[in-house]
Design an enzyme around this catalytic site. Sequence first.
Site, PDB file in Angstrom:
ATOM      1  N   ASP A  20      -8.971  11.823   8.154  1.00 30.77           N
ATOM      2  CA  ASP A  20      -8.987  11.374   6.547  1.00 30.77           C
ATOM      3  C   ASP A  20      -9.711   9.971   6.651  1.00 30.77           C
ATOM      4  OD1 ASP A  20      -8.026  11.116   4.090  1.00 30.77           O
ATOM      5  OD2 ASP A  20      -5.909  10.416   4.547  1.00 30.77           O
TER       6      ASP A  20
ATOM      7  N   LYS B  77       4.135   0.419   8.272  1.00 27.61           N
ATOM      8  CA  LYS B  77       3.896   1.498   7.606  1.00 27.61           C
ATOM      9  C   LYS B  77       5.229   2.364   7.815  1.00 27.61           C
ATOM     10  CE  LYS B  77       1.000   5.425   6.512  1.00 27.61           C
ATOM     11  NZ  LYS B  77      -0.386   6.089   6.564  1.00 27.61           N
TER      12      LYS B  77
ATOM     13  N   GLY C  87       0.701  -1.083  -0.044  1.00 25.12           N
ATOM     14  CA  GLY C  87      -0.011  -0.050   0.119  1.00 25.12           C
ATOM     15  C   GLY C  87       0.759   1.275   0.084  1.00 25.12           C
TER      16      GLY C  87
ATOM     17  N   GLY D 295       2.767   7.739   3.776  1.00 22.13           N
ATOM     18  CA  GLY D 295       3.911   6.762   3.659  1.00 22.13           C
ATOM     19  C   GLY D 295       3.633   5.415   2.823  1.00 22.13           C
TER      20      GLY D 295
END
Length: 800
Positions: A633, A541, A520, A525
């Site tokens: 978000d 991540k 991803g 990031g």
Amino acid sequence: MAALFHILLFLTVYCQISSSTTDALNKGSSLSVEKPDNVLTSPDGVFTAGFHQVGNNSFCFAIWFSESSDHYRSRTIVWMANRNQPVNGRHSKLSLLRTGDLILTDAGQSNVWSTSTSSFSPANLSLYNSGNLVLQTSQRVILWQSFDFPTDTLLPSQLLTRNTILVSMRSPSNYSSGFYKLFFDDDNLLRLLFDGLEISSVYWFEPWLTGQSAGRSTDNSSRVAVMDSLGNFTSSDKYTLIASDYGTASQRRLTIDCDGNVRLRSRSKPGDRWNVTGQIIQDPCKIHGVCGPNSVCRYEPSTGRECSCIPGYKMTYHTDWYYGCEPEFSYTCTRNESTFFKLSKLEFFGYDYGYFTNYTFRECEDLCLRLCNCKGFQYSLIPSLHIGSYSCYPKTVLLNGYTSPSFFGDLYLRVPKMHLSAYGLPQEDYSLSCLEKVIELDRTYEKSRVSSLVKFLLWFACGVGGFEIICILLILGVITRNRRDSNEDKYGYHLAATGFKRFSYSELKKATKGFSEEIGRGAGGVVYKAVLVDHRVAAIKMLNETNQGEGQFLAEANTIGRLNHMNLIEMWGYCSEGKHRLLVYEYMENGSLAQKLASNELYWEKRFEIALGTAKGLAYLHEECLEWVLHCDVKPQNILLDSNYQPKVADFGLSKLLNRDDLKKWSFSKIRGTRGYIAPEWVYNLPITSKVDVYSYGVVVMEMVTGKNPLKPDVDSIDGEHRRLIMWVREKLLNGTSASEIEARIGEVIDPSFAGEYDVKKMAILLEVALRCVEEDRDKRPTMSQVVEMLVLLDKDQEH
């Protein structure tokens, strides 16, 4: 005759020097492990520093209280240089080199420990009356002192600071580092930590409390604690522990014991027995990890603390409760083969799959049966709520168990139906006495008349054996150090109560195979797949470089680690080394909601469940957790799906964390979120509240129902691309605001992939909720808890 006299005089002086105590160690001098009297003493004779035997042919350089009978078995040790790497009983020595470095060498001349100091001027090592071992120059400039590197003990006037940690012994007879630590956390508060090989958790003060609610202050950033000679231990966060014999004793010490408690001890004179005159934790069963997993701690003041296995389990290792108990049955997660066994007034703290309020017993039972890794559930009455309100806590791990008559709930242990009749039998109790009981090692030596060849072979075998022991201890020491923080910030512990860990960068680089498998990527990031050392599959991540300071990052990461809900992604830990900032999450097999919407893999039933689960996760962030958390978000890319398509909100928390008492002290330097999902408040520079997440959630629900992306709506061109999807839906539904009005024209906006097969009422309710959430006026939007209530009521009505 004169020559003979000088030889005898030289031998007399030499023998006196070699067999007596020493005031100071000068450059070029050494203390030998083979000379028991080759020690340093304080001027008042209270403290002694020298080699202390910790096992068969194993020694550590230590400081202890001098006794009238100075046998090593009766010594009270207050400091050790090499507790995790003992040296050989022959040819080992502590030397002050001419370079100014103090080193401890083993029999093979390997450097086991060093102060890493240097000085061109004369220097010496001396033991002060305070018990502080000090290396200083002739101008009294301190190069190194033992007070800056404590082990498990603080002496009067010795400071505990942001850079020091007290670490317990492993057991009364094992001086190596144990699992309990006393330290200052990054929020300036003094805490106790259980730091096991796989799991870490803070157990004092209570993890669910804030500093203010625990009577502690975070205002002072000095991070210092000290005990005075009168028996008063005070900390900069306003914690105080006063000895019961305040002001009367002549010798005192504060120690973190191998059972995880911190105790003040005192005595009137050397040779007297040490008395416990104060301790931080009054109920020893509240200390984490004391009996290991699948076990129960029970405390009676008359008999002490006892451990026992829960029914159907047996002790894993009869010599060590750290490993707890293991099941005597073959575990099955097949729903029809499992049932539950009630254990009254028994609580297991932490490691909940989630927290579910106002659940009936049957709902809680059914939830646990649906989860393959559910070991049981805790069903508890909540006294602070209205009468009859119960909460459900499914348990994935059974740790920190203890019985409490005041506990308002019971544990229901998941067991195979075929073995139910064997449950309820009395379990054997084992007493724990970590304080005074000492397990002695066999250290007797026998002399025999043997040939020189046999003697050589025996010494050779002993040397090989000793070398192997030292190698093993060295490896264990390396493993232990690798499990600690990185070398760059080796004193920075910041761990929460749910197994939250700090990883090193090298550890995560190895787990991701050099960050080779990317799964991803986003504005924050890149995410990589990894396999941790305990074989758990994780998502790592790597955050983009940020100006955020390490202290702020650690504080926010720790807060996220304490959040625990079945619809929030579980964060297992983090890494903060230099410019590297990484977060370690559980791995989600089915990827993100965005991927599944793009491939049309989700039927309408799954979409409704995902909308409900996502709402529950956001409601927890906004209203139920200790901190006020804005996601900022919310979008399909940040809603992940596990193997059962259970939604888990990800990438939350690092955007904004606020204390509930400081909701008005918001501040954002820039717009946060993703175009197409951001609320109008961001554009018009209005105060930011949780309603920005509500707006984004409404857009996501609208996208799930219509199958259209807000950035690529594929609808008639309407001015203002940002809100084209919302305006299109409102126009198609003739600005309908009720479910009945929406039902009449829902076919014009519903996702074509449903092919007409969907529940009209449920889809209409989802659209109604979405339209309310995307109101321009934030005050007209519902809260996330109100959204959950609307969807849950609809779901229950449909079931009935």
